[in-house]
Design a protein around this motif. Structure first.
Motif, PDB file in Angstrom:
ATOM      1  N   PHE A 106       0.697  -1.308  -0.121  1.00  0.00           N
ATOM      2  CA  PHE A 106      -0.024   0.143   0.014  1.00  0.00           C
ATOM      3  C   PHE A 106       0.807   1.483   0.039  1.00  0.00           C
ATOM      4  O   PHE A 106       1.990   1.095   0.332  1.00  0.00           O
ATOM      5  CB  PHE A 106      -0.986   0.198   1.166  1.00  0.00           C
ATOM      6  N   SER A 107       0.456   2.295  -0.290  1.00  0.00           N
ATOM      7  CA  SER A 107       0.884   3.793  -0.018  1.00  0.00           C
ATOM      8  C   SER A 107      -0.016   4.550   0.715  1.00  0.00           C
ATOM      9  O   SER A 107      -1.317   4.512   0.330  1.00  0.00           O
ATOM     10  CB  SER A 107       1.102   4.314  -1.398  1.00  0.00           C
TER      11      SER A 107
ATOM     12  N   PHE B 185      -8.299  -0.889  -8.118  1.00  0.00           N
ATOM     13  CA  PHE B 185      -7.598   0.133  -7.048  1.00  0.00           C
ATOM     14  C   PHE B 185      -8.671   0.383  -5.762  1.00  0.00           C
ATOM     15  O   PHE B 185      -9.757   0.498  -6.392  1.00  0.00           O
ATOM     16  CB  PHE B 185      -7.167   1.393  -7.629  1.00  0.00           C
ATOM     17  N   TYR B 186      -8.157   0.564  -4.525  1.00  0.00           N
ATOM     18  CA  TYR B 186      -9.051   0.923  -3.514  1.00  0.00           C
ATOM     19  C   TYR B 186      -8.307   1.433  -2.675  1.00  0.00           C
ATOM     20  O   TYR B 186      -7.110   1.711  -2.632  1.00  0.00           O
ATOM     21  CB  TYR B 186      -9.580  -0.367  -2.917  1.00  0.00           C
TER      22      TYR B 186
ATOM     23  N   ALA C 111      -5.125   4.477   2.974  1.00  0.00           N
ATOM     24  CA  ALA C 111      -4.052   3.679   2.568  1.00  0.00           C
ATOM     25  C   ALA C 111      -4.610   3.013   1.277  1.00  0.00           C
ATOM     26  O   ALA C 111      -5.525   2.454   0.988  1.00  0.00           O
ATOM     27  CB  ALA C 111      -3.949   2.682   3.402  1.00  0.00           C
ATOM     28  N   TYR C 112      -3.665   3.265   0.149  1.00  0.00           N
ATOM     29  CA  TYR C 112      -4.103   3.093  -1.185  1.00  0.00           C
ATOM     30  C   TYR C 112      -3.509   1.785  -1.361  1.00  0.00           C
ATOM     31  O   TYR C 112      -2.334   1.554  -1.301  1.00  0.00           O
ATOM     32  CB  TYR C 112      -3.793   4.207  -2.246  1.00  0.00           C
TER      33      TYR C 112
ATOM     34  N   GLN D 262     -12.961   1.349   0.252  1.00  0.00           N
ATOM     35  CA  GLN D 262     -13.793   2.017  -0.834  1.00  0.00           C
ATOM     36  C   GLN D 262     -13.087   1.692  -2.391  1.00  0.00           C
ATOM     37  O   GLN D 262     -11.901   1.908  -2.399  1.00  0.00           O
ATOM     38  CB  GLN D 262     -13.526   3.590  -0.649  1.00  0.00           C
ATOM     39  N   GLU D 263     -13.904   1.152  -3.108  1.00  0.00           N
ATOM     40  CA  GLU D 263     -13.364   0.857  -4.418  1.00  0.00           C
ATOM     41  C   GLU D 263     -13.407   1.925  -5.191  1.00  0.00           C
ATOM     42  O   GLU D 263     -14.262   3.006  -5.105  1.00  0.00           O
ATOM     43  CB  GLU D 263     -14.271  -0.440  -5.041  1.00  0.00           C
ATOM     44  N   PHE D 264     -12.338   2.046  -6.222  1.00  0.00           N
ATOM     45  CA  PHE D 264     -12.140   3.171  -7.241  1.00  0.00           C
ATOM     46  C   PHE D 264     -12.287   2.505  -8.544  1.00  0.00           C
ATOM     47  O   PHE D 264     -11.425   2.057  -9.125  1.00  0.00           O
ATOM     48  CB  PHE D 264     -10.915   3.915  -7.063  1.00  0.00           C
ATOM     49  N   PRO D 265     -13.912   2.360  -8.946  1.00  0.00           N
ATOM     50  CA  PRO D 265     -13.923   1.735 -10.203  1.00  0.00           C
ATOM     51  C   PRO D 265     -13.585   2.601 -11.576  1.00  0.00           C
ATOM     52  O   PRO D 265     -13.271   3.861 -11.272  1.00  0.00           O
ATOM     53  CB  PRO D 265     -15.401   1.586 -10.295  1.00  0.00           C
TER      54      PRO D 265
END
Length: 152
Positions: A40-41, A135-136, A47-48, A89-92
């Motif tokens: 993660f970053s 990505f989430y 935290a991505y 949280q998903e980033f579609p």
């Protein structure tokens, strides 16, 4: 020499998370816990990370309450442990989440092999009409940390 245990301040926790890259993500579904290693970053309060389809994503989609554990083991002995209680949280790949998705990618790609854990699967995935990677982010709800070190 005995180890001395102490609570970390919020600032110390954030400082460690900003330099951390690896952790263990816990999720739960139908009363059954599951934990997975992730890269993660960390930026701001998020935290991505990145993943391919599988159990971790299925479970986080069903129950967005998650926990991320990050530890540091210095060469001189002792340890530091940070726990994030947060929400998935998903980033579609769509217009609504485009900026957040690009932000996640831009943070993650700064590290070599950032994609490895999230893209490795023990079995072949079927060929899909669109990229399967996801990505989430894990947004912080609560943050705590402890450290144990030599009491010199």
């Amino acid at each position: 020499m005995a180890l001395k245990l102490r609570e970390l301040s919020q600032g110390e926790c954030y400082g460690i998370l900003e330099h951390a890259r690896f952790g263990h993500l816990a999720c739960c579904r139908d009363g059954q816990p599951y934990i997975a290693a992730i890269y993660f970053s960390f930026a701001g309060d998020v935290a991505y990370s990145f993943s391919m389809p599988g159990r971790k994503l299925d479970w986080m989609r069903a129950n967005d309450k998650v926990c991320l554990h990050v530890e540091h083991l210095p060469s001189g002995g002792g340890w530091t442990s940070i726990v994030i209680e947060g929400r998935f949280q998903e980033f579609p790949d769509n217009g609504l989440w485009h900026d957040e998705r690009v932000h996640a990618w831009s943070l993650l790609q700064r590290h070599s092999n950032w994609w490895e854990i999230g893209s490795l699967k023990p079995a072949e995935l079927p060929v899909l009409s669109e990229p399967p990677h996801v990505f989430y982010g894990i947004s912080i709800g609560a943050l705590s940390g402890r450290s144990a070190g030599r009491d010199d």
